[in-house]
Design a protein around this motif. Structure first.
Motif, PDB file in Angstrom:
ATOM      1  N   ALA A  65       1.050  -1.638  -0.122  1.00 14.75           N
ATOM      2  CA  ALA A  65      -0.024   0.236   0.175  1.00 14.75           C
ATOM      3  C   ALA A  65       1.118   1.050   0.418  1.00 14.75           C
ATOM      4  O   ALA A  65       2.239   1.064   0.561  1.00 14.75           O
ATOM      5  N   SER A  66       0.078   2.534  -0.425  1.00 13.85           N
ATOM      6  CA  SER A  66       1.198   3.748  -0.359  1.00 13.85           C
ATOM      7  C   SER A  66       1.002   4.341   1.350  1.00 13.85           C
ATOM      8  O   SER A  66       0.137   4.288   2.215  1.00 13.85           O
ATOM      9  N   SER A  71       7.524   7.119   6.853  1.00 13.60           N
ATOM     10  CA  SER A  71       8.504   6.221   7.231  1.00 13.60           C
ATOM     11  C   SER A  71       8.675   5.353   8.656  1.00 13.60           C
ATOM     12  O   SER A  71       8.154   5.558   9.299  1.00 13.60           O
ATOM     13  N   PRO A  72       9.056   3.839   8.042  1.00 15.72           N
ATOM     14  CA  PRO A  72       9.537   2.858   7.020  1.00 15.72           C
ATOM     15  C   PRO A  72       8.048   3.571   6.073  1.00 15.72           C
ATOM     16  O   PRO A  72       6.673   3.318   6.231  1.00 15.72           O
ATOM     17  N   GLY A  73       8.150   2.680   4.591  1.00 17.49           N
ATOM     18  CA  GLY A  73       7.068   2.894   3.256  1.00 17.49           C
ATOM     19  C   GLY A  73       7.210   1.477   2.968  1.00 17.49           C
ATOM     20  O   GLY A  73       7.743   1.311   2.517  1.00 17.49           O
ATOM     21  N   ALA A  74       5.429   1.976   2.324  1.00 18.20           N
ATOM     22  CA  ALA A  74       5.217   0.564   1.718  1.00 18.20           C
ATOM     23  C   ALA A  74       4.859  -0.202   2.646  1.00 18.20           C
ATOM     24  O   ALA A  74       5.883  -1.427   2.630  1.00 18.20           O
ATOM     25  N   PRO A  75       4.529  -0.919   3.446  1.00 16.30           N
ATOM     26  CA  PRO A  75       3.515  -1.368   4.678  1.00 16.30           C
ATOM     27  C   PRO A  75       3.279  -2.939   3.308  1.00 16.30           C
ATOM     28  O   PRO A  75       2.671  -2.410   2.151  1.00 16.30           O
ATOM     29  N   VAL A  92      10.098   0.217   1.947  1.00 15.93           N
ATOM     30  CA  VAL A  92      11.299   1.090   1.659  1.00 15.93           C
ATOM     31  C   VAL A  92      11.870   1.269   3.447  1.00 15.93           C
ATOM     32  O   VAL A  92      10.903   2.002   3.723  1.00 15.93           O
ATOM     33  N   PRO A  93      12.905   0.461   3.799  1.00 12.98           N
ATOM     34  CA  PRO A  93      13.156   1.110   4.980  1.00 12.98           C
ATOM     35  C   PRO A  93      13.722   2.087   5.764  1.00 12.98           C
ATOM     36  O   PRO A  93      13.047   3.115   6.782  1.00 12.98           O
TER      37      PRO A  93
END
Length: 536
Positions: A65-66, A71-75, A92-93
């Motif tokens: 997901a967006s 941050s962190p991103g993209a779970p 995305v760490p």
């Protein structure tokens, strides 16, 4: 990524300027004997997870997901039955795409992780995440387990806008991407470079905008699944290979959704179960809470087009539960108590921009040392956020404030582009609990209000419990209320109800947020010993 259903043809570029491969999963063998429950209810997740990509690897389902500037991103979500989900990790760490994502001289609000793609490559047993950042370039991360570690594999100079990554049956990597003009790129075998890109489709003016690509190979046909923001879903099909030519068909338009007051389900992905059944997981615009995932079964016409199964002409509020193998375990709830044990934050948490990792720690609770001197919460680093559970939920935080220093501000916020908070102000050696509202941003995400204190009360001792109740039912602005307790038993309301707006343009929904920042000098700290999200 999508817009509001009330702004169907407003693209993301205009909004900002104004202000996997199923083929692989389908080839996996069926699982063991199937077990079903009676029904599931939409939304399957009443938390803010938008721009969904979904796939199955063996008996496990994953979705991405967006997260924009968080941050962190993209779970990465995980499920064994398509209905019950947990947060397993983040692809995305750290948002290491520029100083603005560190709140260092600039800010990254409503930038960062937009609609991106998650895929699995059986040949090397590796997960791939791919997404473009700031219209500038595309980043590709890989991991052998969704929990991580995730590492950046490459950067590609072409920004693959709203990308869908396909791992073809011959192991070739393709990317479908674009807004209105759709293209397909082929990557090198190692995934590090672009080998070829080609325009494959131009959206007819009668349709308007198409974006949010998801790329599939099903029964030898290539499909690009696309959204019409924010009220429709279309699909392209090619029988001649990934570069087309493609023909288009409407999947849904102006379909009544399963959340009262919410929008049309759209922009998500298709997935096939072990038994061969198909499902579409979309999201529903449901502000002030955000965009909530909803699930519906899909059948296919004899000539190879998907059809969403409706209930009384609408996306169903309930459907029979998917027939899947008995889950190996229960998933970890997305709500409940966190005492911040262990050595890392649990994946339910995301920071507002990248944190200063020298100024926080976990183990004996969560310690937040002041990381920024500012009067503006939107500039303060190390604000830690948690999605709100719908339709209504309450966050309660137990906070030790004995190490605060003069000028420090710490507490619990309802955070968005219009925010409010309950918390502590320490000035002149005295501490007060306060309710502050009027924290606002304009449409360019610049601060227009740093907050006004509405109510306060003196407190003594070093421990307080702060509480925020959030009503995120969509369709209208909704109230958020605050209270506090010094004994852990009686909670005293503080200040008037705060109106949480339901405008879509910040994209992300309201979140609970823990913060501690200085207005005079660094050096103070607070310790959160317990955080709980509960529902009625």
């Amino acid at each position: 990524m999508d817009m509001s259903w009330s702004q169907q043809n407003l693209t993301r570029r205009r909004a900002l300027a104004a202000a996997t491969g199923l083929a692989a999963g389908a080839l996996l063998p069926p699982g063991p004997a199937l077990a079903t429950a009676a029904q599931y209810t939409n939304p399957v997740i009443w938390q803010d997870f938008a721009d969904i990509d979904i796939l199955r690897v063996g008996d496990t389902y994953y979705a991405s997901a967006s997260t924009m500037h968080y941050s962190p991103g993209a779970p990465v979500l995980r499920s064994y039955d398509l209905v019950n989900w947990e947060i397993a990790g983040h692809s995305v760490p750290v948002l290491d795409f520029g100083a603005k994502y560190d709140l260092n001289g600039a800010r990254g609000y409503v930038r960062g992780i937009w609609a991106s793609s998650l895929a699995y490559r059986p040949s090397n047993r590796t997960f791939y995440w791919l997404g473009q950042i700031d219209f500038a370039r595309t980043y590709l991360y890989t991991a052998t387990a969704v929990e991580g570690p995730w590492n950046r594999l490459t950067t590609i100079s072409t920004p693959y806008y709203d990308a869908g990554l396909l791992v073809d049956t011959d192991d070739t990597l393709y990317v479908a991407y674009g807004n209105t003009t759709l293209s397909v790129a082929q990557l090198s075998p190692d995934g590090r470079n672009q080998v070829r890109t080609q325009e494959v489709f131009r959206t007819p003016s009668s349709v308007g905008t198409l974006e949010g690509a998801r790329f599939y190979k099903i029964n030898g046909q290539y499909y690009i699944f696309l959204t019409r923001p924010a009220n429709g879903q279309y699909i392209l099909r090619s029988s001649s290979g990934p570069f087309g030519p493609y023909t288009m068909r409407q999947v849904l338009l102006d379909l009544r959704g399963p959340i009262p007051g919410g929008g049309v389900p759209h922009q998500g992905g298709l997935v096939r179960t072990q038994s061969g059944a198909w499902y579409y997981m979309a999201f529903v615009d449901a502000y002030p809470g955000g965009r909530m995932p909803a699930l519906a079964p899909v059948t296919w016409t004899a000539d190879g087009w998907p059809v969403v199964q409706l209930v009384n002409g609408a996306w169903g509020t309930t459907y029979p539960s998917p027939a899947v193998p008995t889950p190996p375990r229960q998933v970890t709830p997305m709500t409940g108590v966190d005492t911040f044990d262990g050595t890392t934050l649990k994946p339910r948490w995301e920071w507002n921009h990248n944190p200063d990792n020298t100024k926080w720690s976990v183990g004996d609770g969560l310690t937040l040392r002041t990381a920024t001197v500012t009067h503006d919460l939107y500039w303060a680093r190390n604000t830690l956020t948690h999605r709100i559970q719908g339709p209504t939920s309450t966050a309660t935080v137990q906070l030790d404030h004995s190490a605060m220093r003069d000028g420090d501000r710490a507490g619990l916020a309802l955070l968005r582009d219009s925010s409010a908070w309950i918390g502590l102000k320490r000035d002149g050696g005295a501490t007060r609990v306060v309710m502050v509202t009027g924290l606002t941003m304009d449409s360019n995400w610049n601060t227009t209000g740093t907050g006004t204190e509405i109510a306060s009360a003196p407190v003594s001792g070093g421990l307080i419990r702060l509480r925020a109740n959030a009503d995120i039912r969509p369709g209208a602005p909704r109230p958020g209320t605050f209270s506090y307790s010094t004994d852990g038993i009686t909670f005293t309301p503080l200040g008037p109800a705060f109106s949480m707006g339901n405008d879509w343009r910040f994209f992300m929904g309201y979140r609970f947020a823990l913060f501690n920042h200085a207005t005079q000098a660094l050096g103070g700290a607070v310790r959160v010993t317990r955080f709980e999200v509960s529902t009625p």
